[in-house]
Write a protein that holds these residues in place. Sequence first.
Motif, PDB file in Angstrom:
ATOM      1  N   GLN A  37     -23.664  -0.284 -11.315  1.00  0.00           N
ATOM      2  CA  GLN A  37     -23.288  -0.631  -9.946  1.00  0.00           C
ATOM      3  C   GLN A  37     -22.441   0.498  -9.391  1.00  0.00           C
ATOM      4  N   THR A  38     -22.679   0.902  -8.169  1.00  0.00           N
ATOM      5  CA  THR A  38     -21.865   1.941  -7.535  1.00  0.00           C
ATOM      6  C   THR A  38     -21.004   1.329  -6.440  1.00  0.00           C
ATOM      7  N   ALA A  39     -19.901   2.001  -6.133  1.00  0.00           N
ATOM      8  CA  ALA A  39     -19.017   1.559  -5.053  1.00  0.00           C
ATOM      9  C   ALA A  39     -18.210   2.755  -4.574  1.00  0.00           C
ATOM     10  N   SER A  40     -17.687   2.631  -3.382  1.00  0.00           N
ATOM     11  CA  SER A  40     -16.878   3.677  -2.768  1.00  0.00           C
ATOM     12  C   SER A  40     -15.717   3.021  -2.031  1.00  0.00           C
ATOM     13  N   THR A  41     -14.657   3.778  -1.809  1.00  0.00           N
ATOM     14  CA  THR A  41     -13.568   3.250  -0.993  1.00  0.00           C
ATOM     15  C   THR A  41     -14.043   2.956   0.428  1.00  0.00           C
ATOM     16  N   ASP A  42     -15.146   3.539   0.838  1.00  0.00           N
ATOM     17  CA  ASP A  42     -15.724   3.243   2.148  1.00  0.00           C
ATOM     18  C   ASP A  42     -16.316   1.833   2.194  1.00  0.00           C
ATOM     19  N   ASP A  43     -16.560   1.233   1.018  1.00  0.00           N
ATOM     20  CA  ASP A  43     -17.176  -0.099   0.935  1.00  0.00           C
ATOM     21  C   ASP A  43     -16.179  -1.239   1.097  1.00  0.00           C
ATOM     22  N   VAL A  44     -14.883  -0.956   0.967  1.00  0.00           N
ATOM     23  CA  VAL A  44     -13.858  -2.005   1.007  1.00  0.00           C
ATOM     24  C   VAL A  44     -12.715  -1.592   1.932  1.00  0.00           C
ATOM     25  N   ASP A  45     -11.971  -2.567   2.398  1.00  0.00           N
ATOM     26  CA  ASP A  45     -10.807  -2.297   3.234  1.00  0.00           C
ATOM     27  C   ASP A  45      -9.588  -2.021   2.371  1.00  0.00           C
ATOM     28  N   SER A  46      -8.729  -1.145   2.844  1.00  0.00           N
ATOM     29  CA  SER A  46      -7.464  -0.900   2.162  1.00  0.00           C
ATOM     30  C   SER A  46      -6.584  -2.135   2.304  1.00  0.00           C
ATOM     31  N   VAL A  47      -5.823  -2.436   1.247  1.00  0.00           N
ATOM     32  CA  VAL A  47      -4.936  -3.593   1.290  1.00  0.00           C
ATOM     33  C   VAL A  47      -3.524  -3.223   1.745  1.00  0.00           C
ATOM     34  N   ILE A  48      -3.290  -1.923   2.025  1.00  0.00           N
ATOM     35  CA  ILE A  48      -2.006  -1.515   2.587  1.00  0.00           C
ATOM     36  C   ILE A  48      -2.235  -0.743   3.880  1.00  0.00           C
ATOM     37  N   ASP A  49      -1.227  -0.737   4.703  1.00  0.00           N
ATOM     38  CA  ASP A  49      -1.268  -0.057   5.993  1.00  0.00           C
ATOM     39  C   ASP A  49      -1.470   1.443   5.793  1.00  0.00           C
ATOM     40  N   GLY A  50      -2.320   2.046   6.598  1.00  0.00           N
ATOM     41  CA  GLY A  50      -2.655   3.458   6.501  1.00  0.00           C
ATOM     42  C   GLY A  50      -1.478   4.399   6.617  1.00  0.00           C
ATOM     43  N   GLU A  51      -0.407   3.990   7.266  1.00  0.00           N
ATOM     44  CA  GLU A  51       0.752   4.875   7.380  1.00  0.00           C
ATOM     45  C   GLU A  51       1.420   5.112   6.026  1.00  0.00           C
ATOM     46  N   TYR A  52       1.174   4.222   5.060  1.00  0.00           N
ATOM     47  CA  TYR A  52       1.733   4.376   3.716  1.00  0.00           C
ATOM     48  C   TYR A  52       0.759   5.049   2.761  1.00  0.00           C
ATOM     49  N   GLY A  53      -0.493   5.160   3.178  1.00  0.00           N
ATOM     50  CA  GLY A  53      -1.543   5.743   2.351  1.00  0.00           C
ATOM     51  C   GLY A  53      -2.754   4.832   2.385  1.00  0.00           C
ATOM     52  N   GLY A  54      -3.158   4.353   1.238  1.00  0.00           N
ATOM     53  CA  GLY A  54      -4.274   3.417   1.154  1.00  0.00           C
ATOM     54  C   GLY A  54      -4.384   2.891  -0.261  1.00  0.00           C
ATOM     55  N   MET A  55      -4.941   1.688  -0.377  1.00  0.00           N
ATOM     56  CA  MET A  55      -5.132   1.085  -1.696  1.00  0.00           C
ATOM     57  C   MET A  55      -6.404   0.256  -1.632  1.00  0.00           C
ATOM     58  N   TRP A  56      -7.385   0.679  -2.416  1.00  0.00           N
ATOM     59  CA  TRP A  56      -8.707   0.065  -2.368  1.00  0.00           C
ATOM     60  C   TRP A  56      -9.043  -0.564  -3.718  1.00  0.00           C
ATOM     61  N   PHE A  57      -9.191  -1.893  -3.744  1.00  0.00           N
ATOM     62  CA  PHE A  57      -9.588  -2.618  -4.949  1.00  0.00           C
ATOM     63  C   PHE A  57     -11.108  -2.583  -5.048  1.00  0.00           C
ATOM     64  N   LEU A  58     -11.634  -2.024  -6.122  1.00  0.00           N
ATOM     65  CA  LEU A  58     -13.084  -1.873  -6.276  1.00  0.00           C
ATOM     66  C   LEU A  58     -13.704  -2.849  -7.276  1.00  0.00           C
ATOM     67  N   LYS A  59     -12.903  -3.739  -7.846  1.00  0.00           N
ATOM     68  CA  LYS A  59     -13.405  -4.684  -8.851  1.00  0.00           C
ATOM     69  C   LYS A  59     -14.578  -5.506  -8.323  1.00  0.00           C
ATOM     70  N   GLU A  60     -14.387  -6.124  -7.178  1.00  0.00           N
ATOM     71  CA  GLU A  60     -15.445  -6.973  -6.605  1.00  0.00           C
ATOM     72  C   GLU A  60     -16.660  -6.146  -6.191  1.00  0.00           C
ATOM     73  N   ALA A  61     -16.418  -4.988  -5.572  1.00  0.00           N
ATOM     74  CA  ALA A  61     -17.531  -4.139  -5.136  1.00  0.00           C
ATOM     75  C   ALA A  61     -18.357  -3.645  -6.319  1.00  0.00           C
ATOM     76  N   LEU A  62     -17.694  -3.464  -7.475  1.00  0.00           N
ATOM     77  CA  LEU A  62     -18.401  -3.018  -8.679  1.00  0.00           C
ATOM     78  C   LEU A  62     -18.925  -4.192  -9.516  1.00  0.00           C
ATOM     79  N   ASP A  63     -18.574  -5.413  -9.096  1.00  0.00           N
ATOM     80  CA  ASP A  63     -19.034  -6.640  -9.755  1.00  0.00           C
ATOM     81  C   ASP A  63     -18.652  -6.665 -11.235  1.00  0.00           C
ATOM     82  N   THR A  64     -17.380  -6.309 -11.525  1.00  0.00           N
ATOM     83  CA  THR A  64     -16.917  -6.354 -12.913  1.00  0.00           C
ATOM     84  C   THR A  64     -16.390  -7.743 -13.243  1.00  0.00           C
ATOM     85  N   GLU A  65     -16.467  -8.095 -14.503  1.00  0.00           N
ATOM     86  CA  GLU A  65     -15.977  -9.398 -14.926  1.00  0.00           C
ATOM     87  C   GLU A  65     -14.491  -9.379 -15.241  1.00  0.00           C
ATOM     88  N   GLU A  66     -14.002  -8.366 -15.930  1.00  0.00           N
ATOM     89  CA  GLU A  66     -12.607  -8.297 -16.353  1.00  0.00           C
ATOM     90  C   GLU A  66     -11.895  -7.044 -15.852  1.00  0.00           C
TER      91      GLU A  66
END
Length: 112
Positions: free
Chosen positions: A4-33
Motif C-alpha cells: 500500500q502506498t501513501a503520501s502526506t498529500d493524502d491526509v490532513d495535518s493534525v497541527i496548524d501549519g504555522e507550527y509545521g505539520g504532522m501527518w498520520f499515515l497509519k490509516e492511509a497505509l491500512d496498517t493493523e498495528e
Amino acid sequence: MGYQTASTDDVDSVIDGEYGGMWFLKEALDTEELGLTVMQLEPGAKGKPHDHSEDGQEEIYCVVDGEVVVEFDDETITLGENEAVRIDAGQRRQIRNESDALARLVLVGAPI
C-alpha cells in the motif's frame, strides 16, 4: 495487493501549519498495528508533552532534517540529522525545535 502506498498529500495535518505539520499515515497505509507519522517542526515549535502508557505504544523518533530536543522527565537529549531514539510507552516526552531551521522527522510506533 501485497503493498500500500501513501503520501502526506493524502491526509490532513493534525497541527496548524504555522507550527509545521504532522501527518498520520497509519490509516492511509491500512496498517493493523504499526503507526507511521511524518512531522515537520518550524523553529521554536514544540509538540505536546505526552506518554503512551494507556495504549502501550513504544515509539521511535528519527530526524531526517535539522535538529530537535526531546525532553524526558529527568533528562533532555538533542537529536541531529540521521539520529534516532526509541521511547518506552510509559516514558513522558516532549519534542521541541530550538534551532533556527525547519526540522523533519519520521515517527514510528506500535503497541508492545
